[in-house]
Design an enzyme around this catalytic site. Structure first.
Site, PDB file in Angstrom:
ATOM      1  N   CYS A 186      70.552  11.097 -24.602  1.00  0.00           N
ATOM      2  CA  CYS A 186      71.008  12.185 -23.698  1.00  0.00           C
ATOM      3  C   CYS A 186      70.008  12.419 -22.562  1.00  0.00           C
ATOM      4  O   CYS A 186      69.817  13.564 -22.125  1.00  0.00           O
ATOM      5  CB  CYS A 186      71.275  13.483 -24.448  1.00  0.00           C
ATOM      6  SG  CYS A 186      72.551  13.324 -25.692  1.00  0.00           S
TER       7      CYS A 186
ATOM      8  N   HIS B  61      66.681  16.612 -20.923  1.00  0.00           N
ATOM      9  CA  HIS B  61      67.877  16.303 -21.718  1.00  0.00           C
ATOM     10  C   HIS B  61      69.096  16.737 -20.886  1.00  0.00           C
ATOM     11  O   HIS B  61      69.009  17.674 -20.086  1.00  0.00           O
ATOM     12  CB  HIS B  61      67.779  17.133 -23.003  1.00  0.00           C
ATOM     13  CG  HIS B  61      68.841  16.850 -24.014  1.00  0.00           C
ATOM     14  ND1 HIS B  61      70.076  17.439 -23.979  1.00  0.00           N
ATOM     15  CD2 HIS B  61      68.837  16.057 -25.117  1.00  0.00           C
ATOM     16  CE1 HIS B  61      70.798  17.024 -25.012  1.00  0.00           C
ATOM     17  NE2 HIS B  61      70.067  16.179 -25.717  1.00  0.00           N
TER      18      HIS B  61
ATOM     19  N   LYS C 181      66.872  21.421 -35.816  1.00  0.00           N
ATOM     20  CA  LYS C 181      65.720  20.529 -35.644  1.00  0.00           C
ATOM     21  C   LYS C 181      64.478  21.090 -36.329  1.00  0.00           C
ATOM     22  O   LYS C 181      63.400  20.516 -36.235  1.00  0.00           O
ATOM     23  CB  LYS C 181      65.446  20.319 -34.154  1.00  0.00           C
ATOM     24  CG  LYS C 181      66.576  19.565 -33.424  1.00  0.00           C
ATOM     25  CD  LYS C 181      66.160  19.277 -32.008  1.00  0.00           C
ATOM     26  CE  LYS C 181      67.311  18.948 -31.088  1.00  0.00           C
ATOM     27  NZ  LYS C 181      67.894  17.637 -31.294  1.00  0.00           N
TER      28      LYS C 181
ATOM     29  N   ASP D 115      62.673  24.536 -22.461  1.00  0.00           N
ATOM     30  CA  ASP D 115      63.504  23.896 -23.478  1.00  0.00           C
ATOM     31  C   ASP D 115      62.596  23.536 -24.657  1.00  0.00           C
ATOM     32  O   ASP D 115      61.821  22.577 -24.591  1.00  0.00           O
ATOM     33  CB  ASP D 115      64.162  22.644 -22.873  1.00  0.00           C
ATOM     34  CG  ASP D 115      64.924  21.835 -23.918  1.00  0.00           C
ATOM     35  OD1 ASP D 115      64.790  22.117 -25.124  1.00  0.00           O
ATOM     36  OD2 ASP D 115      65.627  20.888 -23.515  1.00  0.00           O
TER      37      ASP D 115
ATOM     38  N   GLN E 275      62.357  20.401 -28.985  1.00  0.00           N
ATOM     39  CA  GLN E 275      61.472  19.508 -29.747  1.00  0.00           C
ATOM     40  C   GLN E 275      60.110  20.130 -30.034  1.00  0.00           C
ATOM     41  O   GLN E 275      59.245  19.470 -30.601  1.00  0.00           O
ATOM     42  CB  GLN E 275      61.279  18.179 -28.989  1.00  0.00           C
ATOM     43  CG  GLN E 275      62.555  17.408 -28.726  1.00  0.00           C
ATOM     44  CD  GLN E 275      63.211  16.860 -30.002  1.00  0.00           C
ATOM     45  OE1 GLN E 275      62.617  16.831 -31.074  1.00  0.00           O
ATOM     46  NE2 GLN E 275      64.462  16.443 -29.877  1.00  0.00           N
TER      47      GLN E 275
HETATM   48  N1  C6P Z   1      68.233  16.169 -28.751  1.00  0.00           N
HETATM   49  C1  C6P Z   1      68.015  13.999 -29.795  1.00  0.00           C
HETATM   50  O1  C6P Z   1      68.363  13.129 -30.591  1.00  0.00           O
HETATM   51  P1  C6P Z   1      71.302  20.755 -29.242  1.00  0.00           P
HETATM   52  O2  C6P Z   1      72.213  19.554 -29.252  1.00  0.00           O
HETATM   53  O3  C6P Z   1      71.893  21.879 -28.442  1.00  0.00           O
HETATM   54  O4  C6P Z   1      70.838  21.168 -30.582  1.00  0.00           O
HETATM   55  O5  C6P Z   1      69.965  20.286 -28.506  1.00  0.00           O
HETATM   56  C2  C6P Z   1      70.023  19.722 -27.221  1.00  0.00           C
HETATM   57  C3  C6P Z   1      68.678  19.243 -26.798  1.00  0.00           C
HETATM   58  C4  C6P Z   1      68.057  19.847 -25.724  1.00  0.00           C
HETATM   59  N2  C6P Z   1      66.828  19.509 -25.329  1.00  0.00           N
HETATM   60  C5  C6P Z   1      66.132  18.551 -25.957  1.00  0.00           C
HETATM   61  C6  C6P Z   1      64.743  18.232 -25.510  1.00  0.00           C
HETATM   62  C7  C6P Z   1      66.701  17.894 -27.049  1.00  0.00           C
HETATM   63  O6  C6P Z   1      65.992  16.953 -27.673  1.00  0.00           O
HETATM   64  C8  C6P Z   1      68.012  18.223 -27.465  1.00  0.00           C
HETATM   65  C9  C6P Z   1      68.673  17.483 -28.581  1.00  0.00           C
HETATM   66  C10 C6P Z   1      68.742  15.337 -29.808  1.00  0.00           C
HETATM   67  O7  C6P Z   1      67.094  13.824 -29.001  1.00  0.00           O
HETATM   68  C11 C6P Z   1      70.233  15.149 -29.757  1.00  0.00           C
HETATM   69  S1  C6P Z   1      70.782  14.442 -28.236  1.00  0.00           S
END
Ligand code: C6P
Length: 405
Positions: A363, A121, A224, A198, A201
Site C-alpha cells: 500500500c 501508506h 497491529k 500516522d 507501525q
Molecule cells: N499497513 C501493512 O501490511 P489499517 O489498514 O487502517 O489498519 O492501517 C493502515 C495503515 C496506515 N499506515 C501505515 C504506516 C500502515 O502500515 C498501515 C497498514 C499494513 O503494511 C496493511 S496495508
C-alpha cells in the site's frame, strides 16, 4: 526478560505450517493476539455483552464501564492529557478519513497546502487527495532519499507558512524508517501547520507520548498491537476536537435531536455515532494492559535487536537489496528486493517452509515507483519473534536463491 515464556502467551504461534513450525513474520500487516486478549473477548461475550451508554441494567453498566475504562487506558498509553481526546475508530485508515472530513473540510481552502511525504501508506495519501479535490487545496510531498530518510533540504523549503496540514508516518511500513516525529511536529508548529502522525507501525512498538511529540492528531490500529481487528484510535488535541463538526450522524453523538436540526455531544462522543465495536474496544484495553505488563521499553528494545540482527544476517544473502536505513535505528521490519524471483514467488516459497511474510507494494505504490521496484518482500517482527526464527528466515532465503537461479 523471558521472551520464550512471553511467546507462549500467543496460542496461534504454536502450530506447524506445511510440516514446519510456524514462523510468523507479518506483524506489520497484523499482529497476533495473546491469550489475555482472547480471554477478555470470550469473557465479554459470555458474561457482559450489552450495548453501551444506553441502558441502566447490570450488563449494560458493566459493558459501559469496561468500554470507558479502555478509553482511559488508551489515553494513558499514548500520553493524552484527557481520555476525552481519544476517539475510537475502525483503525488508522478511518482515523485519517475522520480528520480529513472534519478538521480538513472545515479548515482548508483553495491555495492552502497539504504536505505529506513520499513514504506514506495509501491511507495517508488518498483521503488528502480527495479533500484537495473538494477544497482546491494543493498537495505537496517531501521526497525520500536513497537511504530511506526524508530529504532535509525539501523539509526546509516545503514546510512553510502555506502549509496548513502536515501528515506523516512515524515508522514507514515499507522502509522501516523512523521519522524524527518530535522535531517535525515542532517545525510544523513553528509555521502554524497542524500535524497528523500516522502511528500504525509505532504505537505498540515504542513508548508514545503525544504531548512530548507535540502532534495534533495521532492515528493507530489496534490489530497491529495485539488487539482485535476492526478497532483503533484517533488522538486529537482537545482545542481542535471541540471545534470540529461531526462526520457521521446517528445515535449517541447527539445532545438533542429535533425534526428541524440537532445539537451534538462534546468530543469524543460527537465522533462516535451508532453502536461502536464494544468488544473490540474492551479487547484493545486488554491489549494495552498486556503490552504495559511486558513493558513498552522492553518491547522496543527487543524489536530493535531483532531488526538489527535481521539486517546483518540478510546482508549475507547474495543479490538482495535491503530498502530503508542501512544502519542505525529502524522499525521492526526489513523489506528487500532481488531480481531472481518475483516477491510473490518468494513469499510462496517461504510459506512452503512455514514462514509467513508479505510481498507486494505494501500500500505504498509511490514509494515502489521511487525505488524503481515493482514490489518488495517484507519480514516484520514483534516481541514474540526470536533470533532462531530470523536464522530460519535467512536459511530459507539462501535456499530460495539457489532454487530460483
Ligand atoms: N499497513 C501493512 O501490511 P489499517 O489498514 O487502517 O489498519 O492501517 C493502515 C495503515 C496506515 N499506515 C501505515 C504506516 C500502515 O502500515 C498501515 C497498514 C499494513 O503494511 C496493511 S496495508
Amino acid at each position: 526478560m523471558d521472551w520464550h515464556r512471553i511467546r507462549s502467551d500467543f496460542p496461534v504461534l504454536d502450530q506447524q505450517v506445511h510440516g514446519h513450525p510456524l514462523v510468523y513474520l507479518d506483524s506489520a500487516a497484523s499482529s497476533q493476539k495473546p491469550r489475555a486478549v482472547i480471554n477478555t473477548l470470550s469473557h465479554y461475550y459470555e458474561r457482559d455483552n450489552a450495548n453501551v451508554h444506553r441502558a441502566l441494567h447490570e450488563l449494560s453498566n458493566r459493558a459501559t464501564e469496561a468500554f470507558e475504562a479502555a478509553r482511559k487506558k488508551v489515553a494513558r498509553f499514548v500520553g493524552a492529557a484527557s481520555e476525552d481526546e481519544i476517539i475510537f475508530t475502525r483503525g488508522t485508515t478511518e482515523g485519517i478519513n475522520l480528520v480529513a472530513n472534519t478538521w480538513g473540510a472545515q479548515n482548508l481552502k483553495a491555495g492552502d497546502v497539504i504536505l505529506y511525504t513520499g513514504m506514506e501508506h495509501h491511507s495517508n495519501l488518498v483521503p488528502w487527495q480527495l479533500l484537495a479535490q473538494r477544497t482546491g487545496a494543493t498537495l505537496k510531498h517531501i521526497p525520500v532519499l536513497d537511504d530511506g530518510t526524508l530529504d532535509p533540504a525539501s523539509i526546509d523549503t516545503l514546510l512553510n507558512e502555506q502549509v496548513k496540514l502536515f501528515a506523516f508516518v512515524h515508522i514507514s511500513n515499507s522502509l522501516g524508517t523512523i521519522n524524527p516525529a518530535k522535531e517535525l511536529c515542532a517545525r510544523a508548529k513553528a509555521v502554524g501547520a497542524v500535524t497528523l502522525l500516522d502511528g500504525a507501525q509505532s504505537v505498540g512498538h515504542l513508548p508514545i507520548d503525544v504531548q512530548d511529540l507535540g502532534c495534533d492528531f495521532l492515528v493507530f490500529s489496534g490489530h497491529k498491537m495485539c488487539a482485535p481487528t476492526g478497532i483503533g484510535g484517533l488522538y486529537g488535541r482537545m482545542e481542535l476536537l471541540e471545534r470540529m463538526l461531526p462526520w457521521h450522524g446517528g445515535g449517541e453523538m447527539i445532545a438533542e435531536v429535533r425534526l428541524d436540526g440537532s445539537t451534538y455531544k462534546q468530543p469524543p462522543h460527537r465522533f462516535e455515532a451508532g453502536t461502536p465495536d464494544i468488544a473490540g474496544v474492551i479487547g484493545l484495553g486488554a491489549a494495552i494492559d498486556y503490552l504495559e505488563a511486558v513493558g513498552m521499553e522492553n518491547i522496543h528494545r527487543h524489536d530493535a535487536n531483532l531488526s538489527h540482527y535481521a539486517v546483518q544476517q540478510m546482508r549475507e544473502v547474495p543479490d538482495i537489496r535491503i530498502l530503508g536505513p542501512q544502519s542505525g535505528p529502524r522499525g521492526s521490519l526489513v523489506a528487500f528486493h532481488f531480481d531472481w524471483a518475483h516477491p510473490h514467488d518468494l513469499v510462496e516459497f517461504a510459506n512452503s517452509h512455514g514462514i509467513a511474510m508479505r510481498g507486494g507494494h505494501h500500500c505504498t505504490m509511490p514509494l515502489m515507483k521511487r525505488f524503481k521496484v515493482p514490489g518488495t518482500t517484507r519480514a516484520s517482527f514483534y516481541f514474540y519473534n526470536t533470533i532462531d526464527e530470523i536464522n530460519r528466515l535467512v536459511e530459507v532465503l539462501h535456499a530460495a536463491r539457489k532454487f530460483f537461479t
